[in-house]
Design an enzyme around this catalytic site. Structure first.
Site, PDB file in Angstrom:
ATOM      1  N   CYS A 115       0.813  -1.219   0.000  1.00  3.34           N
ATOM      2  CA  CYS A 115       0.000   0.000   0.000  1.00  3.34           C
ATOM      3  C   CYS A 115       0.850   1.275   0.000  1.00  3.34           C
ATOM      4  O   CYS A 115       0.373   2.341  -0.393  1.00  3.34           O
ATOM      5  CB  CYS A 115      -0.939   0.012   1.197  1.00  3.34           C
ATOM      6  SG  CYS A 115      -2.101  -1.358   1.180  1.00  3.34           S
ATOM      7  N   HIS A 252      -3.263   7.524   1.992  1.00  3.54           N
ATOM      8  CA  HIS A 252      -3.632   6.210   1.460  1.00  3.54           C
ATOM      9  C   HIS A 252      -5.036   5.890   1.965  1.00  3.54           C
ATOM     10  O   HIS A 252      -5.332   6.050   3.152  1.00  3.54           O
ATOM     11  CB  HIS A 252      -2.626   5.164   1.927  1.00  3.54           C
ATOM     12  CG  HIS A 252      -3.093   3.761   1.707  1.00  3.54           C
ATOM     13  ND1 HIS A 252      -3.592   3.338   0.504  1.00  3.54           N
ATOM     14  CD2 HIS A 252      -3.162   2.686   2.542  1.00  3.54           C
ATOM     15  CE1 HIS A 252      -3.939   2.062   0.601  1.00  3.54           C
ATOM     16  NE2 HIS A 252      -3.694   1.650   1.832  1.00  3.54           N
ATOM     17  N   ASN A 282     -10.040   0.122  -0.692  1.00  9.02           N
ATOM     18  CA  ASN A 282      -8.587   0.218  -0.583  1.00  9.02           C
ATOM     19  C   ASN A 282      -7.971  -0.342  -1.871  1.00  9.02           C
ATOM     20  O   ASN A 282      -8.025  -1.549  -2.106  1.00  9.02           O
ATOM     21  CB  ASN A 282      -8.112  -0.570   0.637  1.00  9.02           C
ATOM     22  CG  ASN A 282      -6.605  -0.514   0.832  1.00  9.02           C
ATOM     23  OD1 ASN A 282      -5.875  -0.059  -0.043  1.00  9.02           O
ATOM     24  ND2 ASN A 282      -6.146  -0.983   1.983  1.00  9.02           N
TER      25      ASN A 282
HETATM   26  N1  ACO Z   1     -18.971  -8.280   8.125  1.00 14.92           N
HETATM   27  C1  ACO Z   1     -19.507  -8.585   9.305  1.00 14.92           C
HETATM   28  N2  ACO Z   1     -18.767  -9.034  10.349  1.00 14.92           N
HETATM   29  C2  ACO Z   1     -17.447  -9.152  10.162  1.00 14.92           C
HETATM   30  C3  ACO Z   1     -16.819  -8.841   8.932  1.00 14.92           C
HETATM   31  C4  ACO Z   1     -17.643  -8.393   7.883  1.00 14.92           C
HETATM   32  N3  ACO Z   1     -17.144  -8.057   6.671  1.00 14.92           N
HETATM   33  N4  ACO Z   1     -15.498  -9.062   9.052  1.00 14.92           N
HETATM   34  C5  ACO Z   1     -15.282  -9.487  10.298  1.00 14.92           C
HETATM   35  N5  ACO Z   1     -16.458  -9.546  10.977  1.00 14.92           N
HETATM   36  C6  ACO Z   1     -16.700  -9.956  12.359  1.00 14.92           C
HETATM   37  C7  ACO Z   1     -15.615 -10.838  12.895  1.00 14.92           C
HETATM   38  O1  ACO Z   1     -15.821 -12.194  12.535  1.00 14.92           O
HETATM   39  C8  ACO Z   1     -15.770 -10.624  14.373  1.00 14.92           C
HETATM   40  O2  ACO Z   1     -16.835 -11.408  14.836  1.00 14.92           O
HETATM   41  P1  ACO Z   1     -16.761 -12.147  16.281  1.00 14.92           P
HETATM   42  O3  ACO Z   1     -16.632 -11.035  17.269  1.00 14.92           O
HETATM   43  O4  ACO Z   1     -18.043 -12.892  16.330  1.00 14.92           O
HETATM   44  O5  ACO Z   1     -15.529 -13.019  16.186  1.00 14.92           O
HETATM   45  C9  ACO Z   1     -16.211  -9.171  14.476  1.00 14.92           C
HETATM   46  O6  ACO Z   1     -16.694  -8.805  13.178  1.00 14.92           O
HETATM   47  C10 ACO Z   1     -15.071  -8.240  14.861  1.00 14.92           C
HETATM   48  O7  ACO Z   1     -13.953  -8.543  14.044  1.00 14.92           O
HETATM   49  P2  ACO Z   1     -12.657  -7.672  14.080  1.00 14.92           P
HETATM   50  O8  ACO Z   1     -11.697  -8.156  13.047  1.00 14.92           O
HETATM   51  O9  ACO Z   1     -12.165  -7.596  15.482  1.00 14.92           O
HETATM   52  O10 ACO Z   1     -13.282  -6.274  13.634  1.00 14.92           O
HETATM   53  P3  ACO Z   1     -12.681  -4.837  13.728  1.00 14.92           P
HETATM   54  O11 ACO Z   1     -13.596  -3.987  14.478  1.00 14.92           O
HETATM   55  O12 ACO Z   1     -11.232  -4.854  14.113  1.00 14.92           O
HETATM   56  O13 ACO Z   1     -12.766  -4.370  12.207  1.00 14.92           O
HETATM   57  C11 ACO Z   1     -11.315  -4.157  10.309  1.00 14.92           C
HETATM   58  C12 ACO Z   1     -12.084  -5.110  11.201  1.00 14.92           C
HETATM   59  C13 ACO Z   1     -12.304  -3.256   9.594  1.00 14.92           C
HETATM   60  C14 ACO Z   1     -10.530  -4.975   9.279  1.00 14.92           C
HETATM   61  C15 ACO Z   1     -10.372  -3.308  11.178  1.00 14.92           C
HETATM   62  O14 ACO Z   1      -9.589  -4.144  12.015  1.00 14.92           O
HETATM   63  C16 ACO Z   1      -9.466  -2.468  10.342  1.00 14.92           C
HETATM   64  O15 ACO Z   1      -9.910  -1.540   9.732  1.00 14.92           O
HETATM   65  N6  ACO Z   1      -8.155  -2.758  10.353  1.00 14.92           N
HETATM   66  C17 ACO Z   1      -7.225  -2.053   9.534  1.00 14.92           C
HETATM   67  C18 ACO Z   1      -6.906  -2.937   8.423  1.00 14.92           C
HETATM   68  C19 ACO Z   1      -6.754  -2.234   7.128  1.00 14.92           C
HETATM   69  O16 ACO Z   1      -7.246  -1.160   6.849  1.00 14.92           O
HETATM   70  N7  ACO Z   1      -6.042  -2.890   6.269  1.00 14.92           N
HETATM   71  C20 ACO Z   1      -5.865  -2.448   4.956  1.00 14.92           C
HETATM   72  C21 ACO Z   1      -4.559  -2.868   4.472  1.00 14.92           C
HETATM   73  S1  ACO Z   1      -3.274  -2.095   5.341  1.00 14.92           S
HETATM   74  C22 ACO Z   1      -3.380  -0.575   4.907  1.00 14.92           C
HETATM   75  O17 ACO Z   1      -3.672  -0.314   3.785  1.00 14.92           O
HETATM   76  C23 ACO Z   1      -3.132   0.396   5.994  1.00 14.92           C
END
Ligand code: ACO
Length: 325
Positions: A115, A252, A282
């Site tokens: 990224c 980004h 993204n």
């Molecule tokens: N829809 C519904 N529920 C979902 C989804 C979805 N698409 N994806 C995960 N869940 C569920 C999980 O299974 C989990 O359920 P559980 O509690 O029953 O186990 C629950 O949601 C929480 O999951 P988490 O992964 O803890 O959710 P979080 O609040 O952390 O959000 C996310 C996930 C959006 C990926 C967040 O961690 C994030 O934004 N991280 C940054 C990652 C990123 O942006 N990466 C991009 C690449 S790196 C970069 O470019 C910077």
């Protein structure tokens, strides 16, 4: 006394025509528009058509940037393409773009920093131009992340999209009265201790397959804001500018929450932040040039504006660039 700087002459971008909405995704995996939008700010993303490769998207963006800059292909000596989704393991996708543009002189190669790729490519092009490696460079970010997603993994497949953006840089010798143009400072960082927090579980030398994107989303989130704001503070220190001086923050586009938290920590007003993640998702190395071009096209970014770019991604890699448009 003169100073050589890499000045942006123009920008361009390209998005595949197919729109994939959150509602469309909810038909395939257990998710909802509300969950995706609340946690990421994403409403929809674009998906490349069958047979449409990274080089095709890159070529369209490159042509648009050349037209916007008013530069002929004969006047480009360097093509740097930031991508983690190349057409083939080798040759570099940049040479396909070079051939597509009908260029047989100069050099073309890919930059792989996930990224952060566009910021790394800008820094590389800037260094080469300043070292006399050419007069003008095409710097492109292009990705087809749809090809490396596990479409059954709801925690990753909702986040990414396809697209391409490009800028044309020109080495200009600026006189003492006018040195504040072009790329003013860049800070690049990486830390391989985090390589398995966000990676693709395949490759030519490991599995002999392409693999799928895997991510510990919470871990990425936990590190992102600190890493991003550190390198931004570095480029402010290097130039003497501060958050108050910039006209536009073009981050980004990974996640609206990461962008908002970074802007708040730095004291950047929300109306200075360019957001496209809602429409593009993204797009990895393509996200910054896509956002830049969107803000140029709608008249927000104007000549002379001070622009702050930042990115963070797999590796981890992260970096920031301060430039005067
Ligand atoms: N829809 C519904 N529920 C979902 C989804 C979805 N698409 N994806 C995960 N869940 C569920 C999980 O299974 C989990 O359920 P559980 O509690 O029953 O186990 C629950 O949601 C929480 O999951 P988490 O992964 O803890 O959710 P979080 O609040 O952390 O959000 C996310 C996930 C959006 C990926 C967040 O961690 C994030 O934004 N991280 C940054 C990652 C990123 O942006 N990466 C991009 C690449 S790196 C970069 O470019 C910077």
């Amino acid at each position: 006394m003169t100073l050589t700087r890499s000045v942006v002459l123009g920008s361009g971008s390209y998005l595949p025509s197919r729109v994939l909405s959150n509602a469309d995704l909810a038909k395939r995996v257990d998710t909802s528009d509300e969950w995706i939008f609340q946690r990421t700010g994403i409403r929809e993303r674009r998906i490349a058509a069958e047979g449409e490769m990274t080089s095709h998207l890159a070529l369209m963006a490159a042509r648009a940037a050349l037209a916007n800059a008013g530069v002929d292909t004969a006047d480009i000596q360097l093509i740097l393409l930031a991508t983690s989704t190349p057409d083939y393991t080798f040759p570099a996708t940049a040479v396909a773009v070079q051939a597509g543009l009908g260029i047989t002189h100069g050099a073309a190669f890919d930059v792989q920093a996930v990224c952060s790729g566009f910021v790394f490519a800008i820094a590389t092009a800037d260094a080469l131009l300043k070292a006399g490696g050419g007069k003008r460079a095409l710097v492109i970010g292009a990705e087809t992340f749809s090809r490396i997603l596990d479409w059954d993994d709801r925690s990753t497949c909702v986040l990414f999209g396809d697209g391409a953006g490009a800028v044309v840089l020109e080495a200009q010798d600026l006189g003492a009265a006018d040195t504040e143009r072009g790329v003013l400072a860049t800070r690049l960082r990486s830390d391989g201790r985090y390589q398995h927090k966000l990676y693709v579980d395949g490759g030519p030398s490991s599995t002999g397959t392409v693999g799928h994107l895997r991510m510990e989303g919470r871990e990425v989130f936990r590190h992102a804001v600190g890493m991003i704001t550190d390198v931004i503070e570095d480029v402010f220190r290097m130039t003497g500018y501060s958050a108050q001086d910039i006209q536009w923050f073009v981050p980004h586009q990974a996640n609206k929450r990461i962008i908002d938290a970074s802007a708040v920590k730095l004291g950047i007003a929300p109306d200075k932040v360019v957001i496209t993640v809602d429409r593009h998702g993204n797009t990895s190395a393509a996200s910054i040039p896509l956002a830049l071009d969107a803000a140029v096209a709608d008249g927000r970014i104007k000549r002379g504006d001070l622009i702050l770019l930042e990115a963070m991604g797999g590796g981890f890699t992260w970096g920031a660039t301060l430039l005067r448009w």
